[in-house]
Design a protein around this motif. Structure first.
Motif, short mmCIF file in Angstrom:
data_model
loop_
_atom_site.label_atom_id
_atom_site.label_comp_id
_atom_site.label_asym_id
_atom_site.label_seq_id
_atom_site.Cartn_x
_atom_site.Cartn_y
_atom_site.Cartn_z
N UNK A 721 0.86 -1.19 0.00
CA UNK A 721 0.00 0.00 0.00
C UNK A 721 0.89 1.23 0.00
N UNK A 722 0.28 2.38 0.15
CA UNK A 722 1.01 3.64 0.07
C UNK A 722 2.03 3.77 1.20
N UNK A 723 1.68 3.32 2.40
CA UNK A 723 2.54 3.56 3.55
C UNK A 723 3.04 2.29 4.24
N UNK A 724 2.61 1.11 3.78
CA UNK A 724 3.06 -0.11 4.45
C UNK A 724 3.09 -1.26 3.44
N UNK A 725 4.12 -2.09 3.57
CA UNK A 725 4.23 -3.34 2.81
C UNK A 725 4.36 -4.48 3.82
N UNK A 789 12.32 6.95 -4.13
CA UNK A 789 11.84 6.10 -3.04
C UNK A 789 12.33 4.66 -3.19
N UNK A 790 12.60 4.01 -2.07
CA UNK A 790 13.03 2.63 -2.09
C UNK A 790 11.89 1.73 -2.57
N UNK A 791 12.15 0.82 -3.52
CA UNK A 791 11.07 -0.06 -3.98
C UNK A 791 10.74 -1.11 -2.94
N UNK A 792 9.53 -1.63 -3.02
CA UNK A 792 9.13 -2.70 -2.11
C UNK A 792 9.89 -3.97 -2.44
N UNK A 793 10.13 -4.80 -1.42
CA UNK A 793 10.80 -6.07 -1.65
C UNK A 793 9.91 -6.97 -2.50
N UNK A 794 10.47 -7.69 -3.47
CA UNK A 794 9.66 -8.60 -4.28
C UNK A 794 9.28 -9.83 -3.47
N UNK A 795 8.28 -10.61 -3.93
CA UNK A 795 7.90 -11.82 -3.19
C UNK A 795 9.06 -12.79 -3.01
#
Length: 803
Positions: A721-725, A789-795
């Protein structure tokens, strides 16, 4: 005289009118000394060379756009005093303040109660001294790269010396989250540019059962344009101080490598029973130096040669369990170290390969590696299928040589027992126990005499030569038939006193047939419509060995050459040690296709879609069913198992649904081995995944012990989401009642990433426990200094934790 008087009078009136119009606010625009000036009112003293401006002031000079409520410009000294809502902009930076004294020729000056912003980077303070085009000294300063207000994080200091495009040097730095101070440092250097650069990275905090609290401080070293390294010091409360190095390099656009190394005098491991059970009393409790080395290398060399190298070593066999994210092979039976040179042409393959293995199945963490068998070297030449002249005949050729070697003796002394009607064979030991490695008091026994009927040959050389000839035949538009004949000759040399040389030769005939039934689905009128092609491909292959010549030796098995059913072709397991067909070097030493019919049915779905003006093809569905019938089993005395396992392979890759599954059903044991993964996902990166791993130990002619199996269910999910993974997984042991630990959950892990407003930082929590290992908690702060911005970690990041 009269004319001169009129000229003086008219000139006086014009000056008076112009002065009056400036004072009345006619928003004059003027160009003075290369400055373009606009203001509500302007007064110029030509004698003092001073220009006073008020109201909506805008000055353009050498790429700078200046705004203010009031300005006094000295044309002689090239300085300007700006008051009220001051804003100075150029192509890269923006300066704002209540009051600015600017030397616009030298681009220096003083800013009071102001700030400087360059991209996402902003620092502010009571007094900012502009000492150069991009250099500032700030008193009572704040620094941040956040776009929100108040900033998610900032550093405040008594003094900041900053160079845009370089670094900011902060004295008495205090890290703040919002307005809350959380950490003080006497001195801090932070980057003010997006290029890779040397400097301290943010520290990482960890807590584990065996290591206690740990803090690590990494340092990034930009060595050159093609090399860099991360140096890290990690202090464990229980283990001690650890040093880590990761070195990275690029040789060209497609070539490079990574080396990881770490070392520690582990005080906690010194008290561990896993180690002390195998150490003499005088050494128990002594700290042990532990280390690991992991190296991966790929190099595209001239003339089509590729050099690959892989190293994976550790000081002890428990290291991968204690530090699984460092060696990345926890749970493997061996550490593989490999180096190769390969060369491929249009029709030929050459390779020189060597593999060194570290046996990790010992109970003693410091056990030697004398019993591990290595492949040094392995030479291979392959001639791919190529036509003979202008004919329809096709030939191929394969030639391989392997040297199997180890530091210990060339064979294993074995002991054979019958327990509960089952024959068991295991290495001879002082305890006469199949599970001798679990007992610190047990040792291997070598009697110095090779027993051909019982002992296992482990070292030797193998030379294998196999030419083949094909003649493809096409009937009409739908049926392809390929008859083939090949000759194979294999020579063995063993490092034992007797039976040092063996040979095996055979002729192999084969005929295969396949057809293709297909249909197109979708809009066939619109040339750019999405379409699907469904293909059904039945195949049948018959293989026969009309002639086999094989030396009579226990290496090939003690029974008839037809004893081993086709089901046993896939791998060599511990059960093979006690079987009549023995344990050879690998499955290439076995012959399974003496009289074999293989039936297969393939279903494929291919999608054609358009990306702009370019068509894109992808296989979205694949299903293959295959089974073989071994005719030689009909002539076998005793238990016959002519039908092989029924294999099903399913691969589906849709935008929202993916699965890859392999099922092997064994009809005579009535069990199914399975490896299946199903994933649901969306465009936001959110996913849910279920994975099944079920493996039974299959021994031909014997019933399966269903309690002796691995059956794990892995559940994984991810939310962005915008603020949490958030993402996590856990492995459920469906056979937990038969396991030694009786743990229903074998391992687990979750990762939480918090992204405060401002796109300038990410807080990552990782909590995991590996199978049979330690529980670990990690906290990391990642600050964004370049505005990206840092990208989210992939699965796939979950694969590194909780395995």
């Amino acid at each position: 005289m009269v004319l001169r008087s009129w000229i003086v009078l008219i000139s006086f009136l014009l000056v008076t009118v112009m002065s009056s119009s400036f004072a009345l606010g006619a928003e004059p625009m003027a160009k003075i000394h290369d400055m373009l000036i606009n203001a509500d009112s302007m007064y110029r003293d030509t004698e003092k060379e001073v220009v006073e401006l008020e109201g909506n002031i805008q000055i353009v000079y050498k790429g700078q756009h200046i705004k203010a409520d009031k300005a006094i410009t000295s044309l002689r000294s090239r300085q300007v005093e700006l008051y009220g809502n001051v804003e100075i902009m150029d192509a890269k930076n923006t300066i704002v303040g209540d009051q600015v004294f600017l030397d616009y020729e030298n681009n220096t000056g003083m800013i009071y109660n102001g700030s400087v912003q360059s991209g996402p980077i902003m620092f502010s303070g009571d007094v900012l001294q502009k000492t150069g085009e991009s250099e500032f000294v700030v008193s009572s300063a704040d620094y941040t790269a956040c776009t929100n207000c108040p900033a998610s994080w900032s550093f405040s200091g008594t003094t900041v010396r900053a160079e845009l495009g370089g670094y900011a040097y902060i004295k008495n730095a205090v890290l703040r989250f919002g307005h809350v101070p959380v950490f003080w440092m006497p001195y801090l250097i932070v980057p003010l540019k997006s290029d890779r650069q040397s400097g301290l990275l943010t520290p990482t905090f960890e807590v584990s059962d065996k290591g206690g609290f740990a803090i690590s401080q990494p340092y990034f070293w930009a060595i050159s344009r093609s090399t860099d390294a991360t140096l890290e010091v990690k202090d464990y409360a229980k283990r001690g101080l650890k040093g880590l190095v990761e070195y990275r390099y690029m040789l060209n656009e497609s070539s490079g490598g990574t080396m990881n190394f770490g070392t520690i005098f582990d005080q906690a491991f010194a008290q561990d029973d896993r180690l002390n059970l195998y150490r003499p009393a005088t050494e128990k409790g002594d700290p042990l130096e532990r280390w690991f080395l992991r190296y991966d290398h790929y190099y595209d060399m001239p003339d089509g040669i590729v050099h690959r190298a892989q190293l994976n070593l550790a000081s002890d066999l428990q290291y991968p369990k204690d530090f699984p994210t460092e060696t990345m092979n926890h749970g493997d039976s061996a550490m593989e170290n490999r180096m190769s040179f390969t060369k491929n042409t249009l029709d030929q393959h050459y390779s020189v390969d060597s593999s060194y293995y570290v046996n990790m199945l010992h109970g003693n963490p410091q056990e030697g590696n004398e019993d591990a068998v290595h492949r040094i070297p392995e030479l291979r030449f392959s001639q791919t299928q190529e036509n003979i002249g202008e004919t329809n005949f096709i030939y191929s050729l394969n030639l391989t040589y392997v040297n199997f070697t180890r530091a210990g003796q060339a064979y294993d002394d074995m002991t054979e027992q019958t327990i509960n009607g089952n024959k068991i064979r295991f290495p001879t030991n002082t305890c006469n126990d199949p599970r001798w490695e679990d007992n610190p008091n047990c040792r291997r026994v070598y009697d110095g005499s090779y027993n051909p009927g019982l002992d296992q040959i482990r070292t030797g050389q193998r030379l294998d030569f196999m030419p083949a000839l094909y003649y493809p035949i096409k009937f009409g538009e739908g049926l392809d038939v390929i008859p083939a004949v090949s000759y194979r000759e294999t020579h063995y040399g063993f490092n034992i006193d007797e039976d040092q040389y063996l040979a095996r030769r055979y002729i192999r005939t084969e005929i295969g047939a396949r057809t293709n039934l297909s249909r197109i689905y979708g809009d066939t009128v619109n040339s750019k419509a999405t379409r699907y092609k469904h293909e059904i491909i039945p195949e049948v292959t018959y293989t026969r060995l009309p002639w086999v010549s094989q030396d009579d030796n226990p290496f090939f098995g003690t029974g008839s050459i037809s004893d081993a059913p086709y089901t046993a072709r896939d791998s060599i397991t511990d059960l093979d040690i006690a079987s009549d067909y023995g344990v050879q070097f690998d499955y290439y030493d076995r012959v399974y296709d003496r009289n074999l019919v293989t039936l297969a049915l393939i279903n494929k779905i291919t999608e054609k879609r358009w990306i702009g003006e370019r068509p894109e093809y992808r296989q979205v569905g694949y299903l293959k069913l295959a089974q073989s019938y071994d005719g030689t089993q009909e002539n076998k005395v005793g238990v016959k198992e002519p039908w092989s396992d029924l294999t099903a392979t399913l691969d589906v890759r849709l935008d929202r649904f993916q699965t890859y599954s392999i099922f092997n059903y064994f009809p005579y044991q009535n069990v199914t081995n399975a490896s299946s993964r199903v994933r649901l996902l969306n465009d936001m990166g959110q996913f849910f995944q279920v994975q099944l791993t079920r493996q039974y130990k299959i021994s031909p002619g014997q019933a399966v012990n269903t309690s002796d199996r691995q059956e794990d269910y892995t559940f994984s999910a991810g939310f962005t989401s915008r603020f949490i993974n958030l993402m996590g997984k856990f492995v459920y042991d469906a056979n937990w009642a038969e396991s030694t630990t009786r743990d229903q959950v074998k391992s687990w892990a979750y990762i939480a990433q918090f992204k405060p407003p401002g796109d300038c930082m990410m807080i990552t929590f990782i909590h995991d426990q590996v199978t049979g290992g330690d529980t670990n908690f990690k906290l990391n702060f990642e600050f964004t200094f370049d505005g990206n911005p840092k990208p989210a970690l992939p699965p796939e990041a979950l694969d590194s934790y909780g395995f």
